[in-house]
Design a protein around this motif. Structure first.
Motif, PDB file in Angstrom:
ATOM      1  N   ASP A  73     -14.536 -37.384 -47.401  1.00  0.00           N
ATOM      2  CA  ASP A  73     -13.233 -36.744 -47.405  1.00  0.00           C
ATOM      3  C   ASP A  73     -13.338 -35.252 -47.097  1.00  0.00           C
ATOM      4  N   ARG A  74     -14.494 -34.833 -46.574  1.00  0.00           N
ATOM      5  CA  ARG A  74     -14.728 -33.428 -46.239  1.00  0.00           C
ATOM      6  C   ARG A  74     -14.839 -33.264 -44.735  1.00  0.00           C
ATOM      7  N   ALA A  75     -14.127 -32.252 -44.220  1.00  0.00           N
ATOM      8  CA  ALA A  75     -14.115 -32.038 -42.776  1.00  0.00           C
ATOM      9  C   ALA A  75     -15.467 -31.566 -42.267  1.00  0.00           C
TER      10      ALA A  75
ATOM     11  N   ARG B 206     -13.583 -40.178 -41.882  1.00  0.00           N
ATOM     12  CA  ARG B 206     -13.035 -39.288 -42.913  1.00  0.00           C
ATOM     13  C   ARG B 206     -11.607 -39.697 -43.256  1.00  0.00           C
ATOM     14  N   SER B 207     -11.295 -39.638 -44.537  1.00  0.00           N
ATOM     15  CA  SER B 207      -9.934 -39.757 -45.049  1.00  0.00           C
ATOM     16  C   SER B 207      -9.585 -38.492 -45.811  1.00  0.00           C
ATOM     17  N   ASN B 208      -8.333 -38.358 -46.165  1.00  0.00           N
ATOM     18  CA  ASN B 208      -7.905 -37.186 -46.908  1.00  0.00           C
ATOM     19  C   ASN B 208      -8.471 -37.219 -48.326  1.00  0.00           C
ATOM     20  N   ASN B 209      -8.541 -36.042 -48.931  1.00  0.00           N
ATOM     21  CA  ASN B 209      -9.049 -35.924 -50.300  1.00  0.00           C
ATOM     22  C   ASN B 209      -7.992 -36.451 -51.259  1.00  0.00           C
ATOM     23  N   LEU B 210      -8.263 -37.590 -51.870  1.00  0.00           N
ATOM     24  CA  LEU B 210      -7.294 -38.261 -52.717  1.00  0.00           C
ATOM     25  C   LEU B 210      -7.893 -38.537 -54.086  1.00  0.00           C
TER      26      LEU B 210
ATOM     27  N   VAL C 192      -8.572 -40.607 -40.713  1.00  0.00           N
ATOM     28  CA  VAL C 192      -8.056 -39.600 -39.784  1.00  0.00           C
ATOM     29  C   VAL C 192      -9.117 -39.050 -38.857  1.00  0.00           C
ATOM     30  N   SER C 193     -10.356 -39.449 -39.001  1.00  0.00           N
ATOM     31  CA  SER C 193     -11.423 -38.934 -38.141  1.00  0.00           C
ATOM     32  C   SER C 193     -12.539 -39.969 -38.062  1.00  0.00           C
TER      33      SER C 193
ATOM     34  N   ASP D 249      -5.977 -42.971 -35.213  1.00  0.00           N
ATOM     35  CA  ASP D 249      -5.970 -43.307 -36.637  1.00  0.00           C
ATOM     36  C   ASP D 249      -6.138 -44.811 -36.823  1.00  0.00           C
TER      37      ASP D 249
END
Length: 447
Positions: free
Chosen positions: A180-182, A194-198, A212-213, A249
């Motif tokens: 979850d880290r770019a 990668r996904s968002n930090n949830l 998302v990446s 996505d």
């Protein structure tokens, strides 16, 4: 393994991260201690009698943990604990988010009909192994090893990603690293997603968890004048086929199932001197392999049963008439302020319209009120017949009269009169149509 070692015999605290082990006064200290430890191992001296203890986490916890030295083939120095429980003490506790990802991977795989397990150890050689966070057994013996690295990991991230991914690939495991880290996702040592930090409760629940990446769609194109991308070779237009990866996505659950099924696969794409690693569909993987092998790859064609983007139906912004019934060329209102400008002159005088064509009678607008009849004793304000202006041509009004070349109508011998009248009626119909469109609202004309 640990980086800080305490030597009980020489009373030295050794830092394996430094070249001189933190003691610049002693030349070649590592080779001296490593050779002594190897000699003791050959003589079957127990590890607890070699004088090396963990000087980091275990010492801070008040635990005496004996160690021995080891050097990898690539020159990396390591201090290994004698007991596995001491080694586990150095591992950071698993976060709730990490556990939620493991549970979600297993649930998504089970929904697709695939089996999986967590913390799976795969032997590598006689005495070593690789441990996978979550291992999914896919179709055709395919094995996907998911490794989750979240924000709770170190700032620099795991330094052994490339070697761990290579070891897993040699054992038939396709590495799939998720974060979850770019900054982790920008690395090219393996195929990162990668996904968002949830938070953990959002990751664990059943819902759309979007990647998302790390997933791309390959756009194949020919480098000609119609191309929208610049030539990657640096020339204007080379005429060769190229490929451009475009980010896309994908849902995390679909990614887990499709990687196990083999419809999403990892690829390596050479961009200049840099190698990008990401996930694509198996069809894009095959087309990329053909392009790299020199086969001309054309853009995909639409299927035969695909529908056109344009609708075959008639537009709804224009009134349609029943088949067989003529459409009136113009609608003339009884109110002089609502009629078409080109027809106001002869709308006030029905006799002029009758003189041109008896079929063209003034028609009241469907939304306008009819003109009231004159009251008793009140005279009509209609213009007398004597004051009406007769147009030059009895068959055509002055406002939309057309001018013809006299060479066609006068000098041409035997020019049919009926053809001339039909041509004049055609021009009149076109003029009335343009006048009708001019009076329509702007929102109707632009549709």
């Amino acid at each position: 393994m640990a980086n800080i070692v305490w030597h009980t015999t020489y009373r030295l605290l050794l830092d394996l991260k430094q070249e001189d082990l933190g003691h610049e006064n002693f030349d070649d200290l590592w080779n001296f201690l490593y050779k002594a430890d190897r000699m003791a191992a050959q003589r079957n001296v127990p590890v607890s009698e070699r004088g090396l203890q963990c000087g980091g986490v275990c010492k801070d916890a008040g635990v005496v943990a004996w160690m021995y030295l080891r050097q990898q083939a690539n020159g990396r120095r390591e201090a290994v604990h004698e007991r596995k429980e001491d080694e586990e003490r150095h591992k950071a506790p698993m976060s709730d988010e990490h556990k939620a990802y493991q549970e979600r991977i297993l649930r998504a795989a089970a929904e697709g009909g695939f089996h999986g397990d967590c913390e799976v150890r795969t032997p590598v050689g006689r005495s070593s192994f690789i441990q996978t966070d979550t291992l999914i057994e896919g179709e055709g013996g395919r094995r996907i090893g998911w490794e989750v690295q979240l924000s709770s990991a170190g700032v620099d991230g795991p330094s052994s990603v490339k070697s761990r991914a290579a070891k897993a690939a040699k054992r038939g495991i396709t590495p799939a690293w998720h974060t979850d880290r770019a900054d982790y996702a920008r690395r090219s040592d393996t195929q990162w997603t990668r996904s968002n930090n949830l938070p953990a409760h959002v990751i664990a629940k059943i819902g759309d968890l979007r990647v998302v990446s790390g997933y791309r769609a390959l756009d194949f194109w020919v480098c000609d004048l119609r191309a929208v991308y610049p030539c990657p070779d640096g020339v204007r237009r080379c005429g060769k086929p190229h490929v451009t990866p475009k980010p896309r996505d994908v849902l995390f659950d679909d990614l887990v199932r499709r990687t196990a099924a083999g419809t999403i696969v990892p690829v390596e794409y050479l961009r200049g001197t840099k190698v990008d690693r990401f996930w694509v569909t198996d069809a894009d993987r095959d087309r990329l392999a053909d392009l790299q092998a020199g086969v001309i790859v054309l853009p995909p064609t639409l299927p035969a049963d695909s529908s056109s983007k344009t609708s075959p139906n008639l537009p709804t912004c224009r009134p349609t008439s029943v088949l067989g019934e003529p459409v009136p060329s113009a609608v003339v209102a009884s109110d002089a302020t609502a009629v078409i400008p080109q027809q106001r002159a002869f709308a006030r005088s029905p006799s002029r319209v009758d003189a041109f064509d008896p079929e063209l009678q003034p028609v009241s607008h469907p939304f306008s009120a009819p003109s009231p009849p004159p009251a008793p004793g009140e005279t009509s304000h209609a213009e007398p017949e004597s004051e009406q202006v007769t147009p030059p041509s009895a068959d055509f009004p002055t406002e939309i009269e057309q001018v013809y070349d006299p060479r066609v109508t006068a000098t041409a011998p035997g020019f049919p009169d009926d053809l001339l009248q039909l041509q004049e009626r055609l021009h009149r119909a076109h003029a009335e149509h343009r006048a009708y469109l001019a009076e329509l609202p702007w929102s109707v004309r632009v549709r």
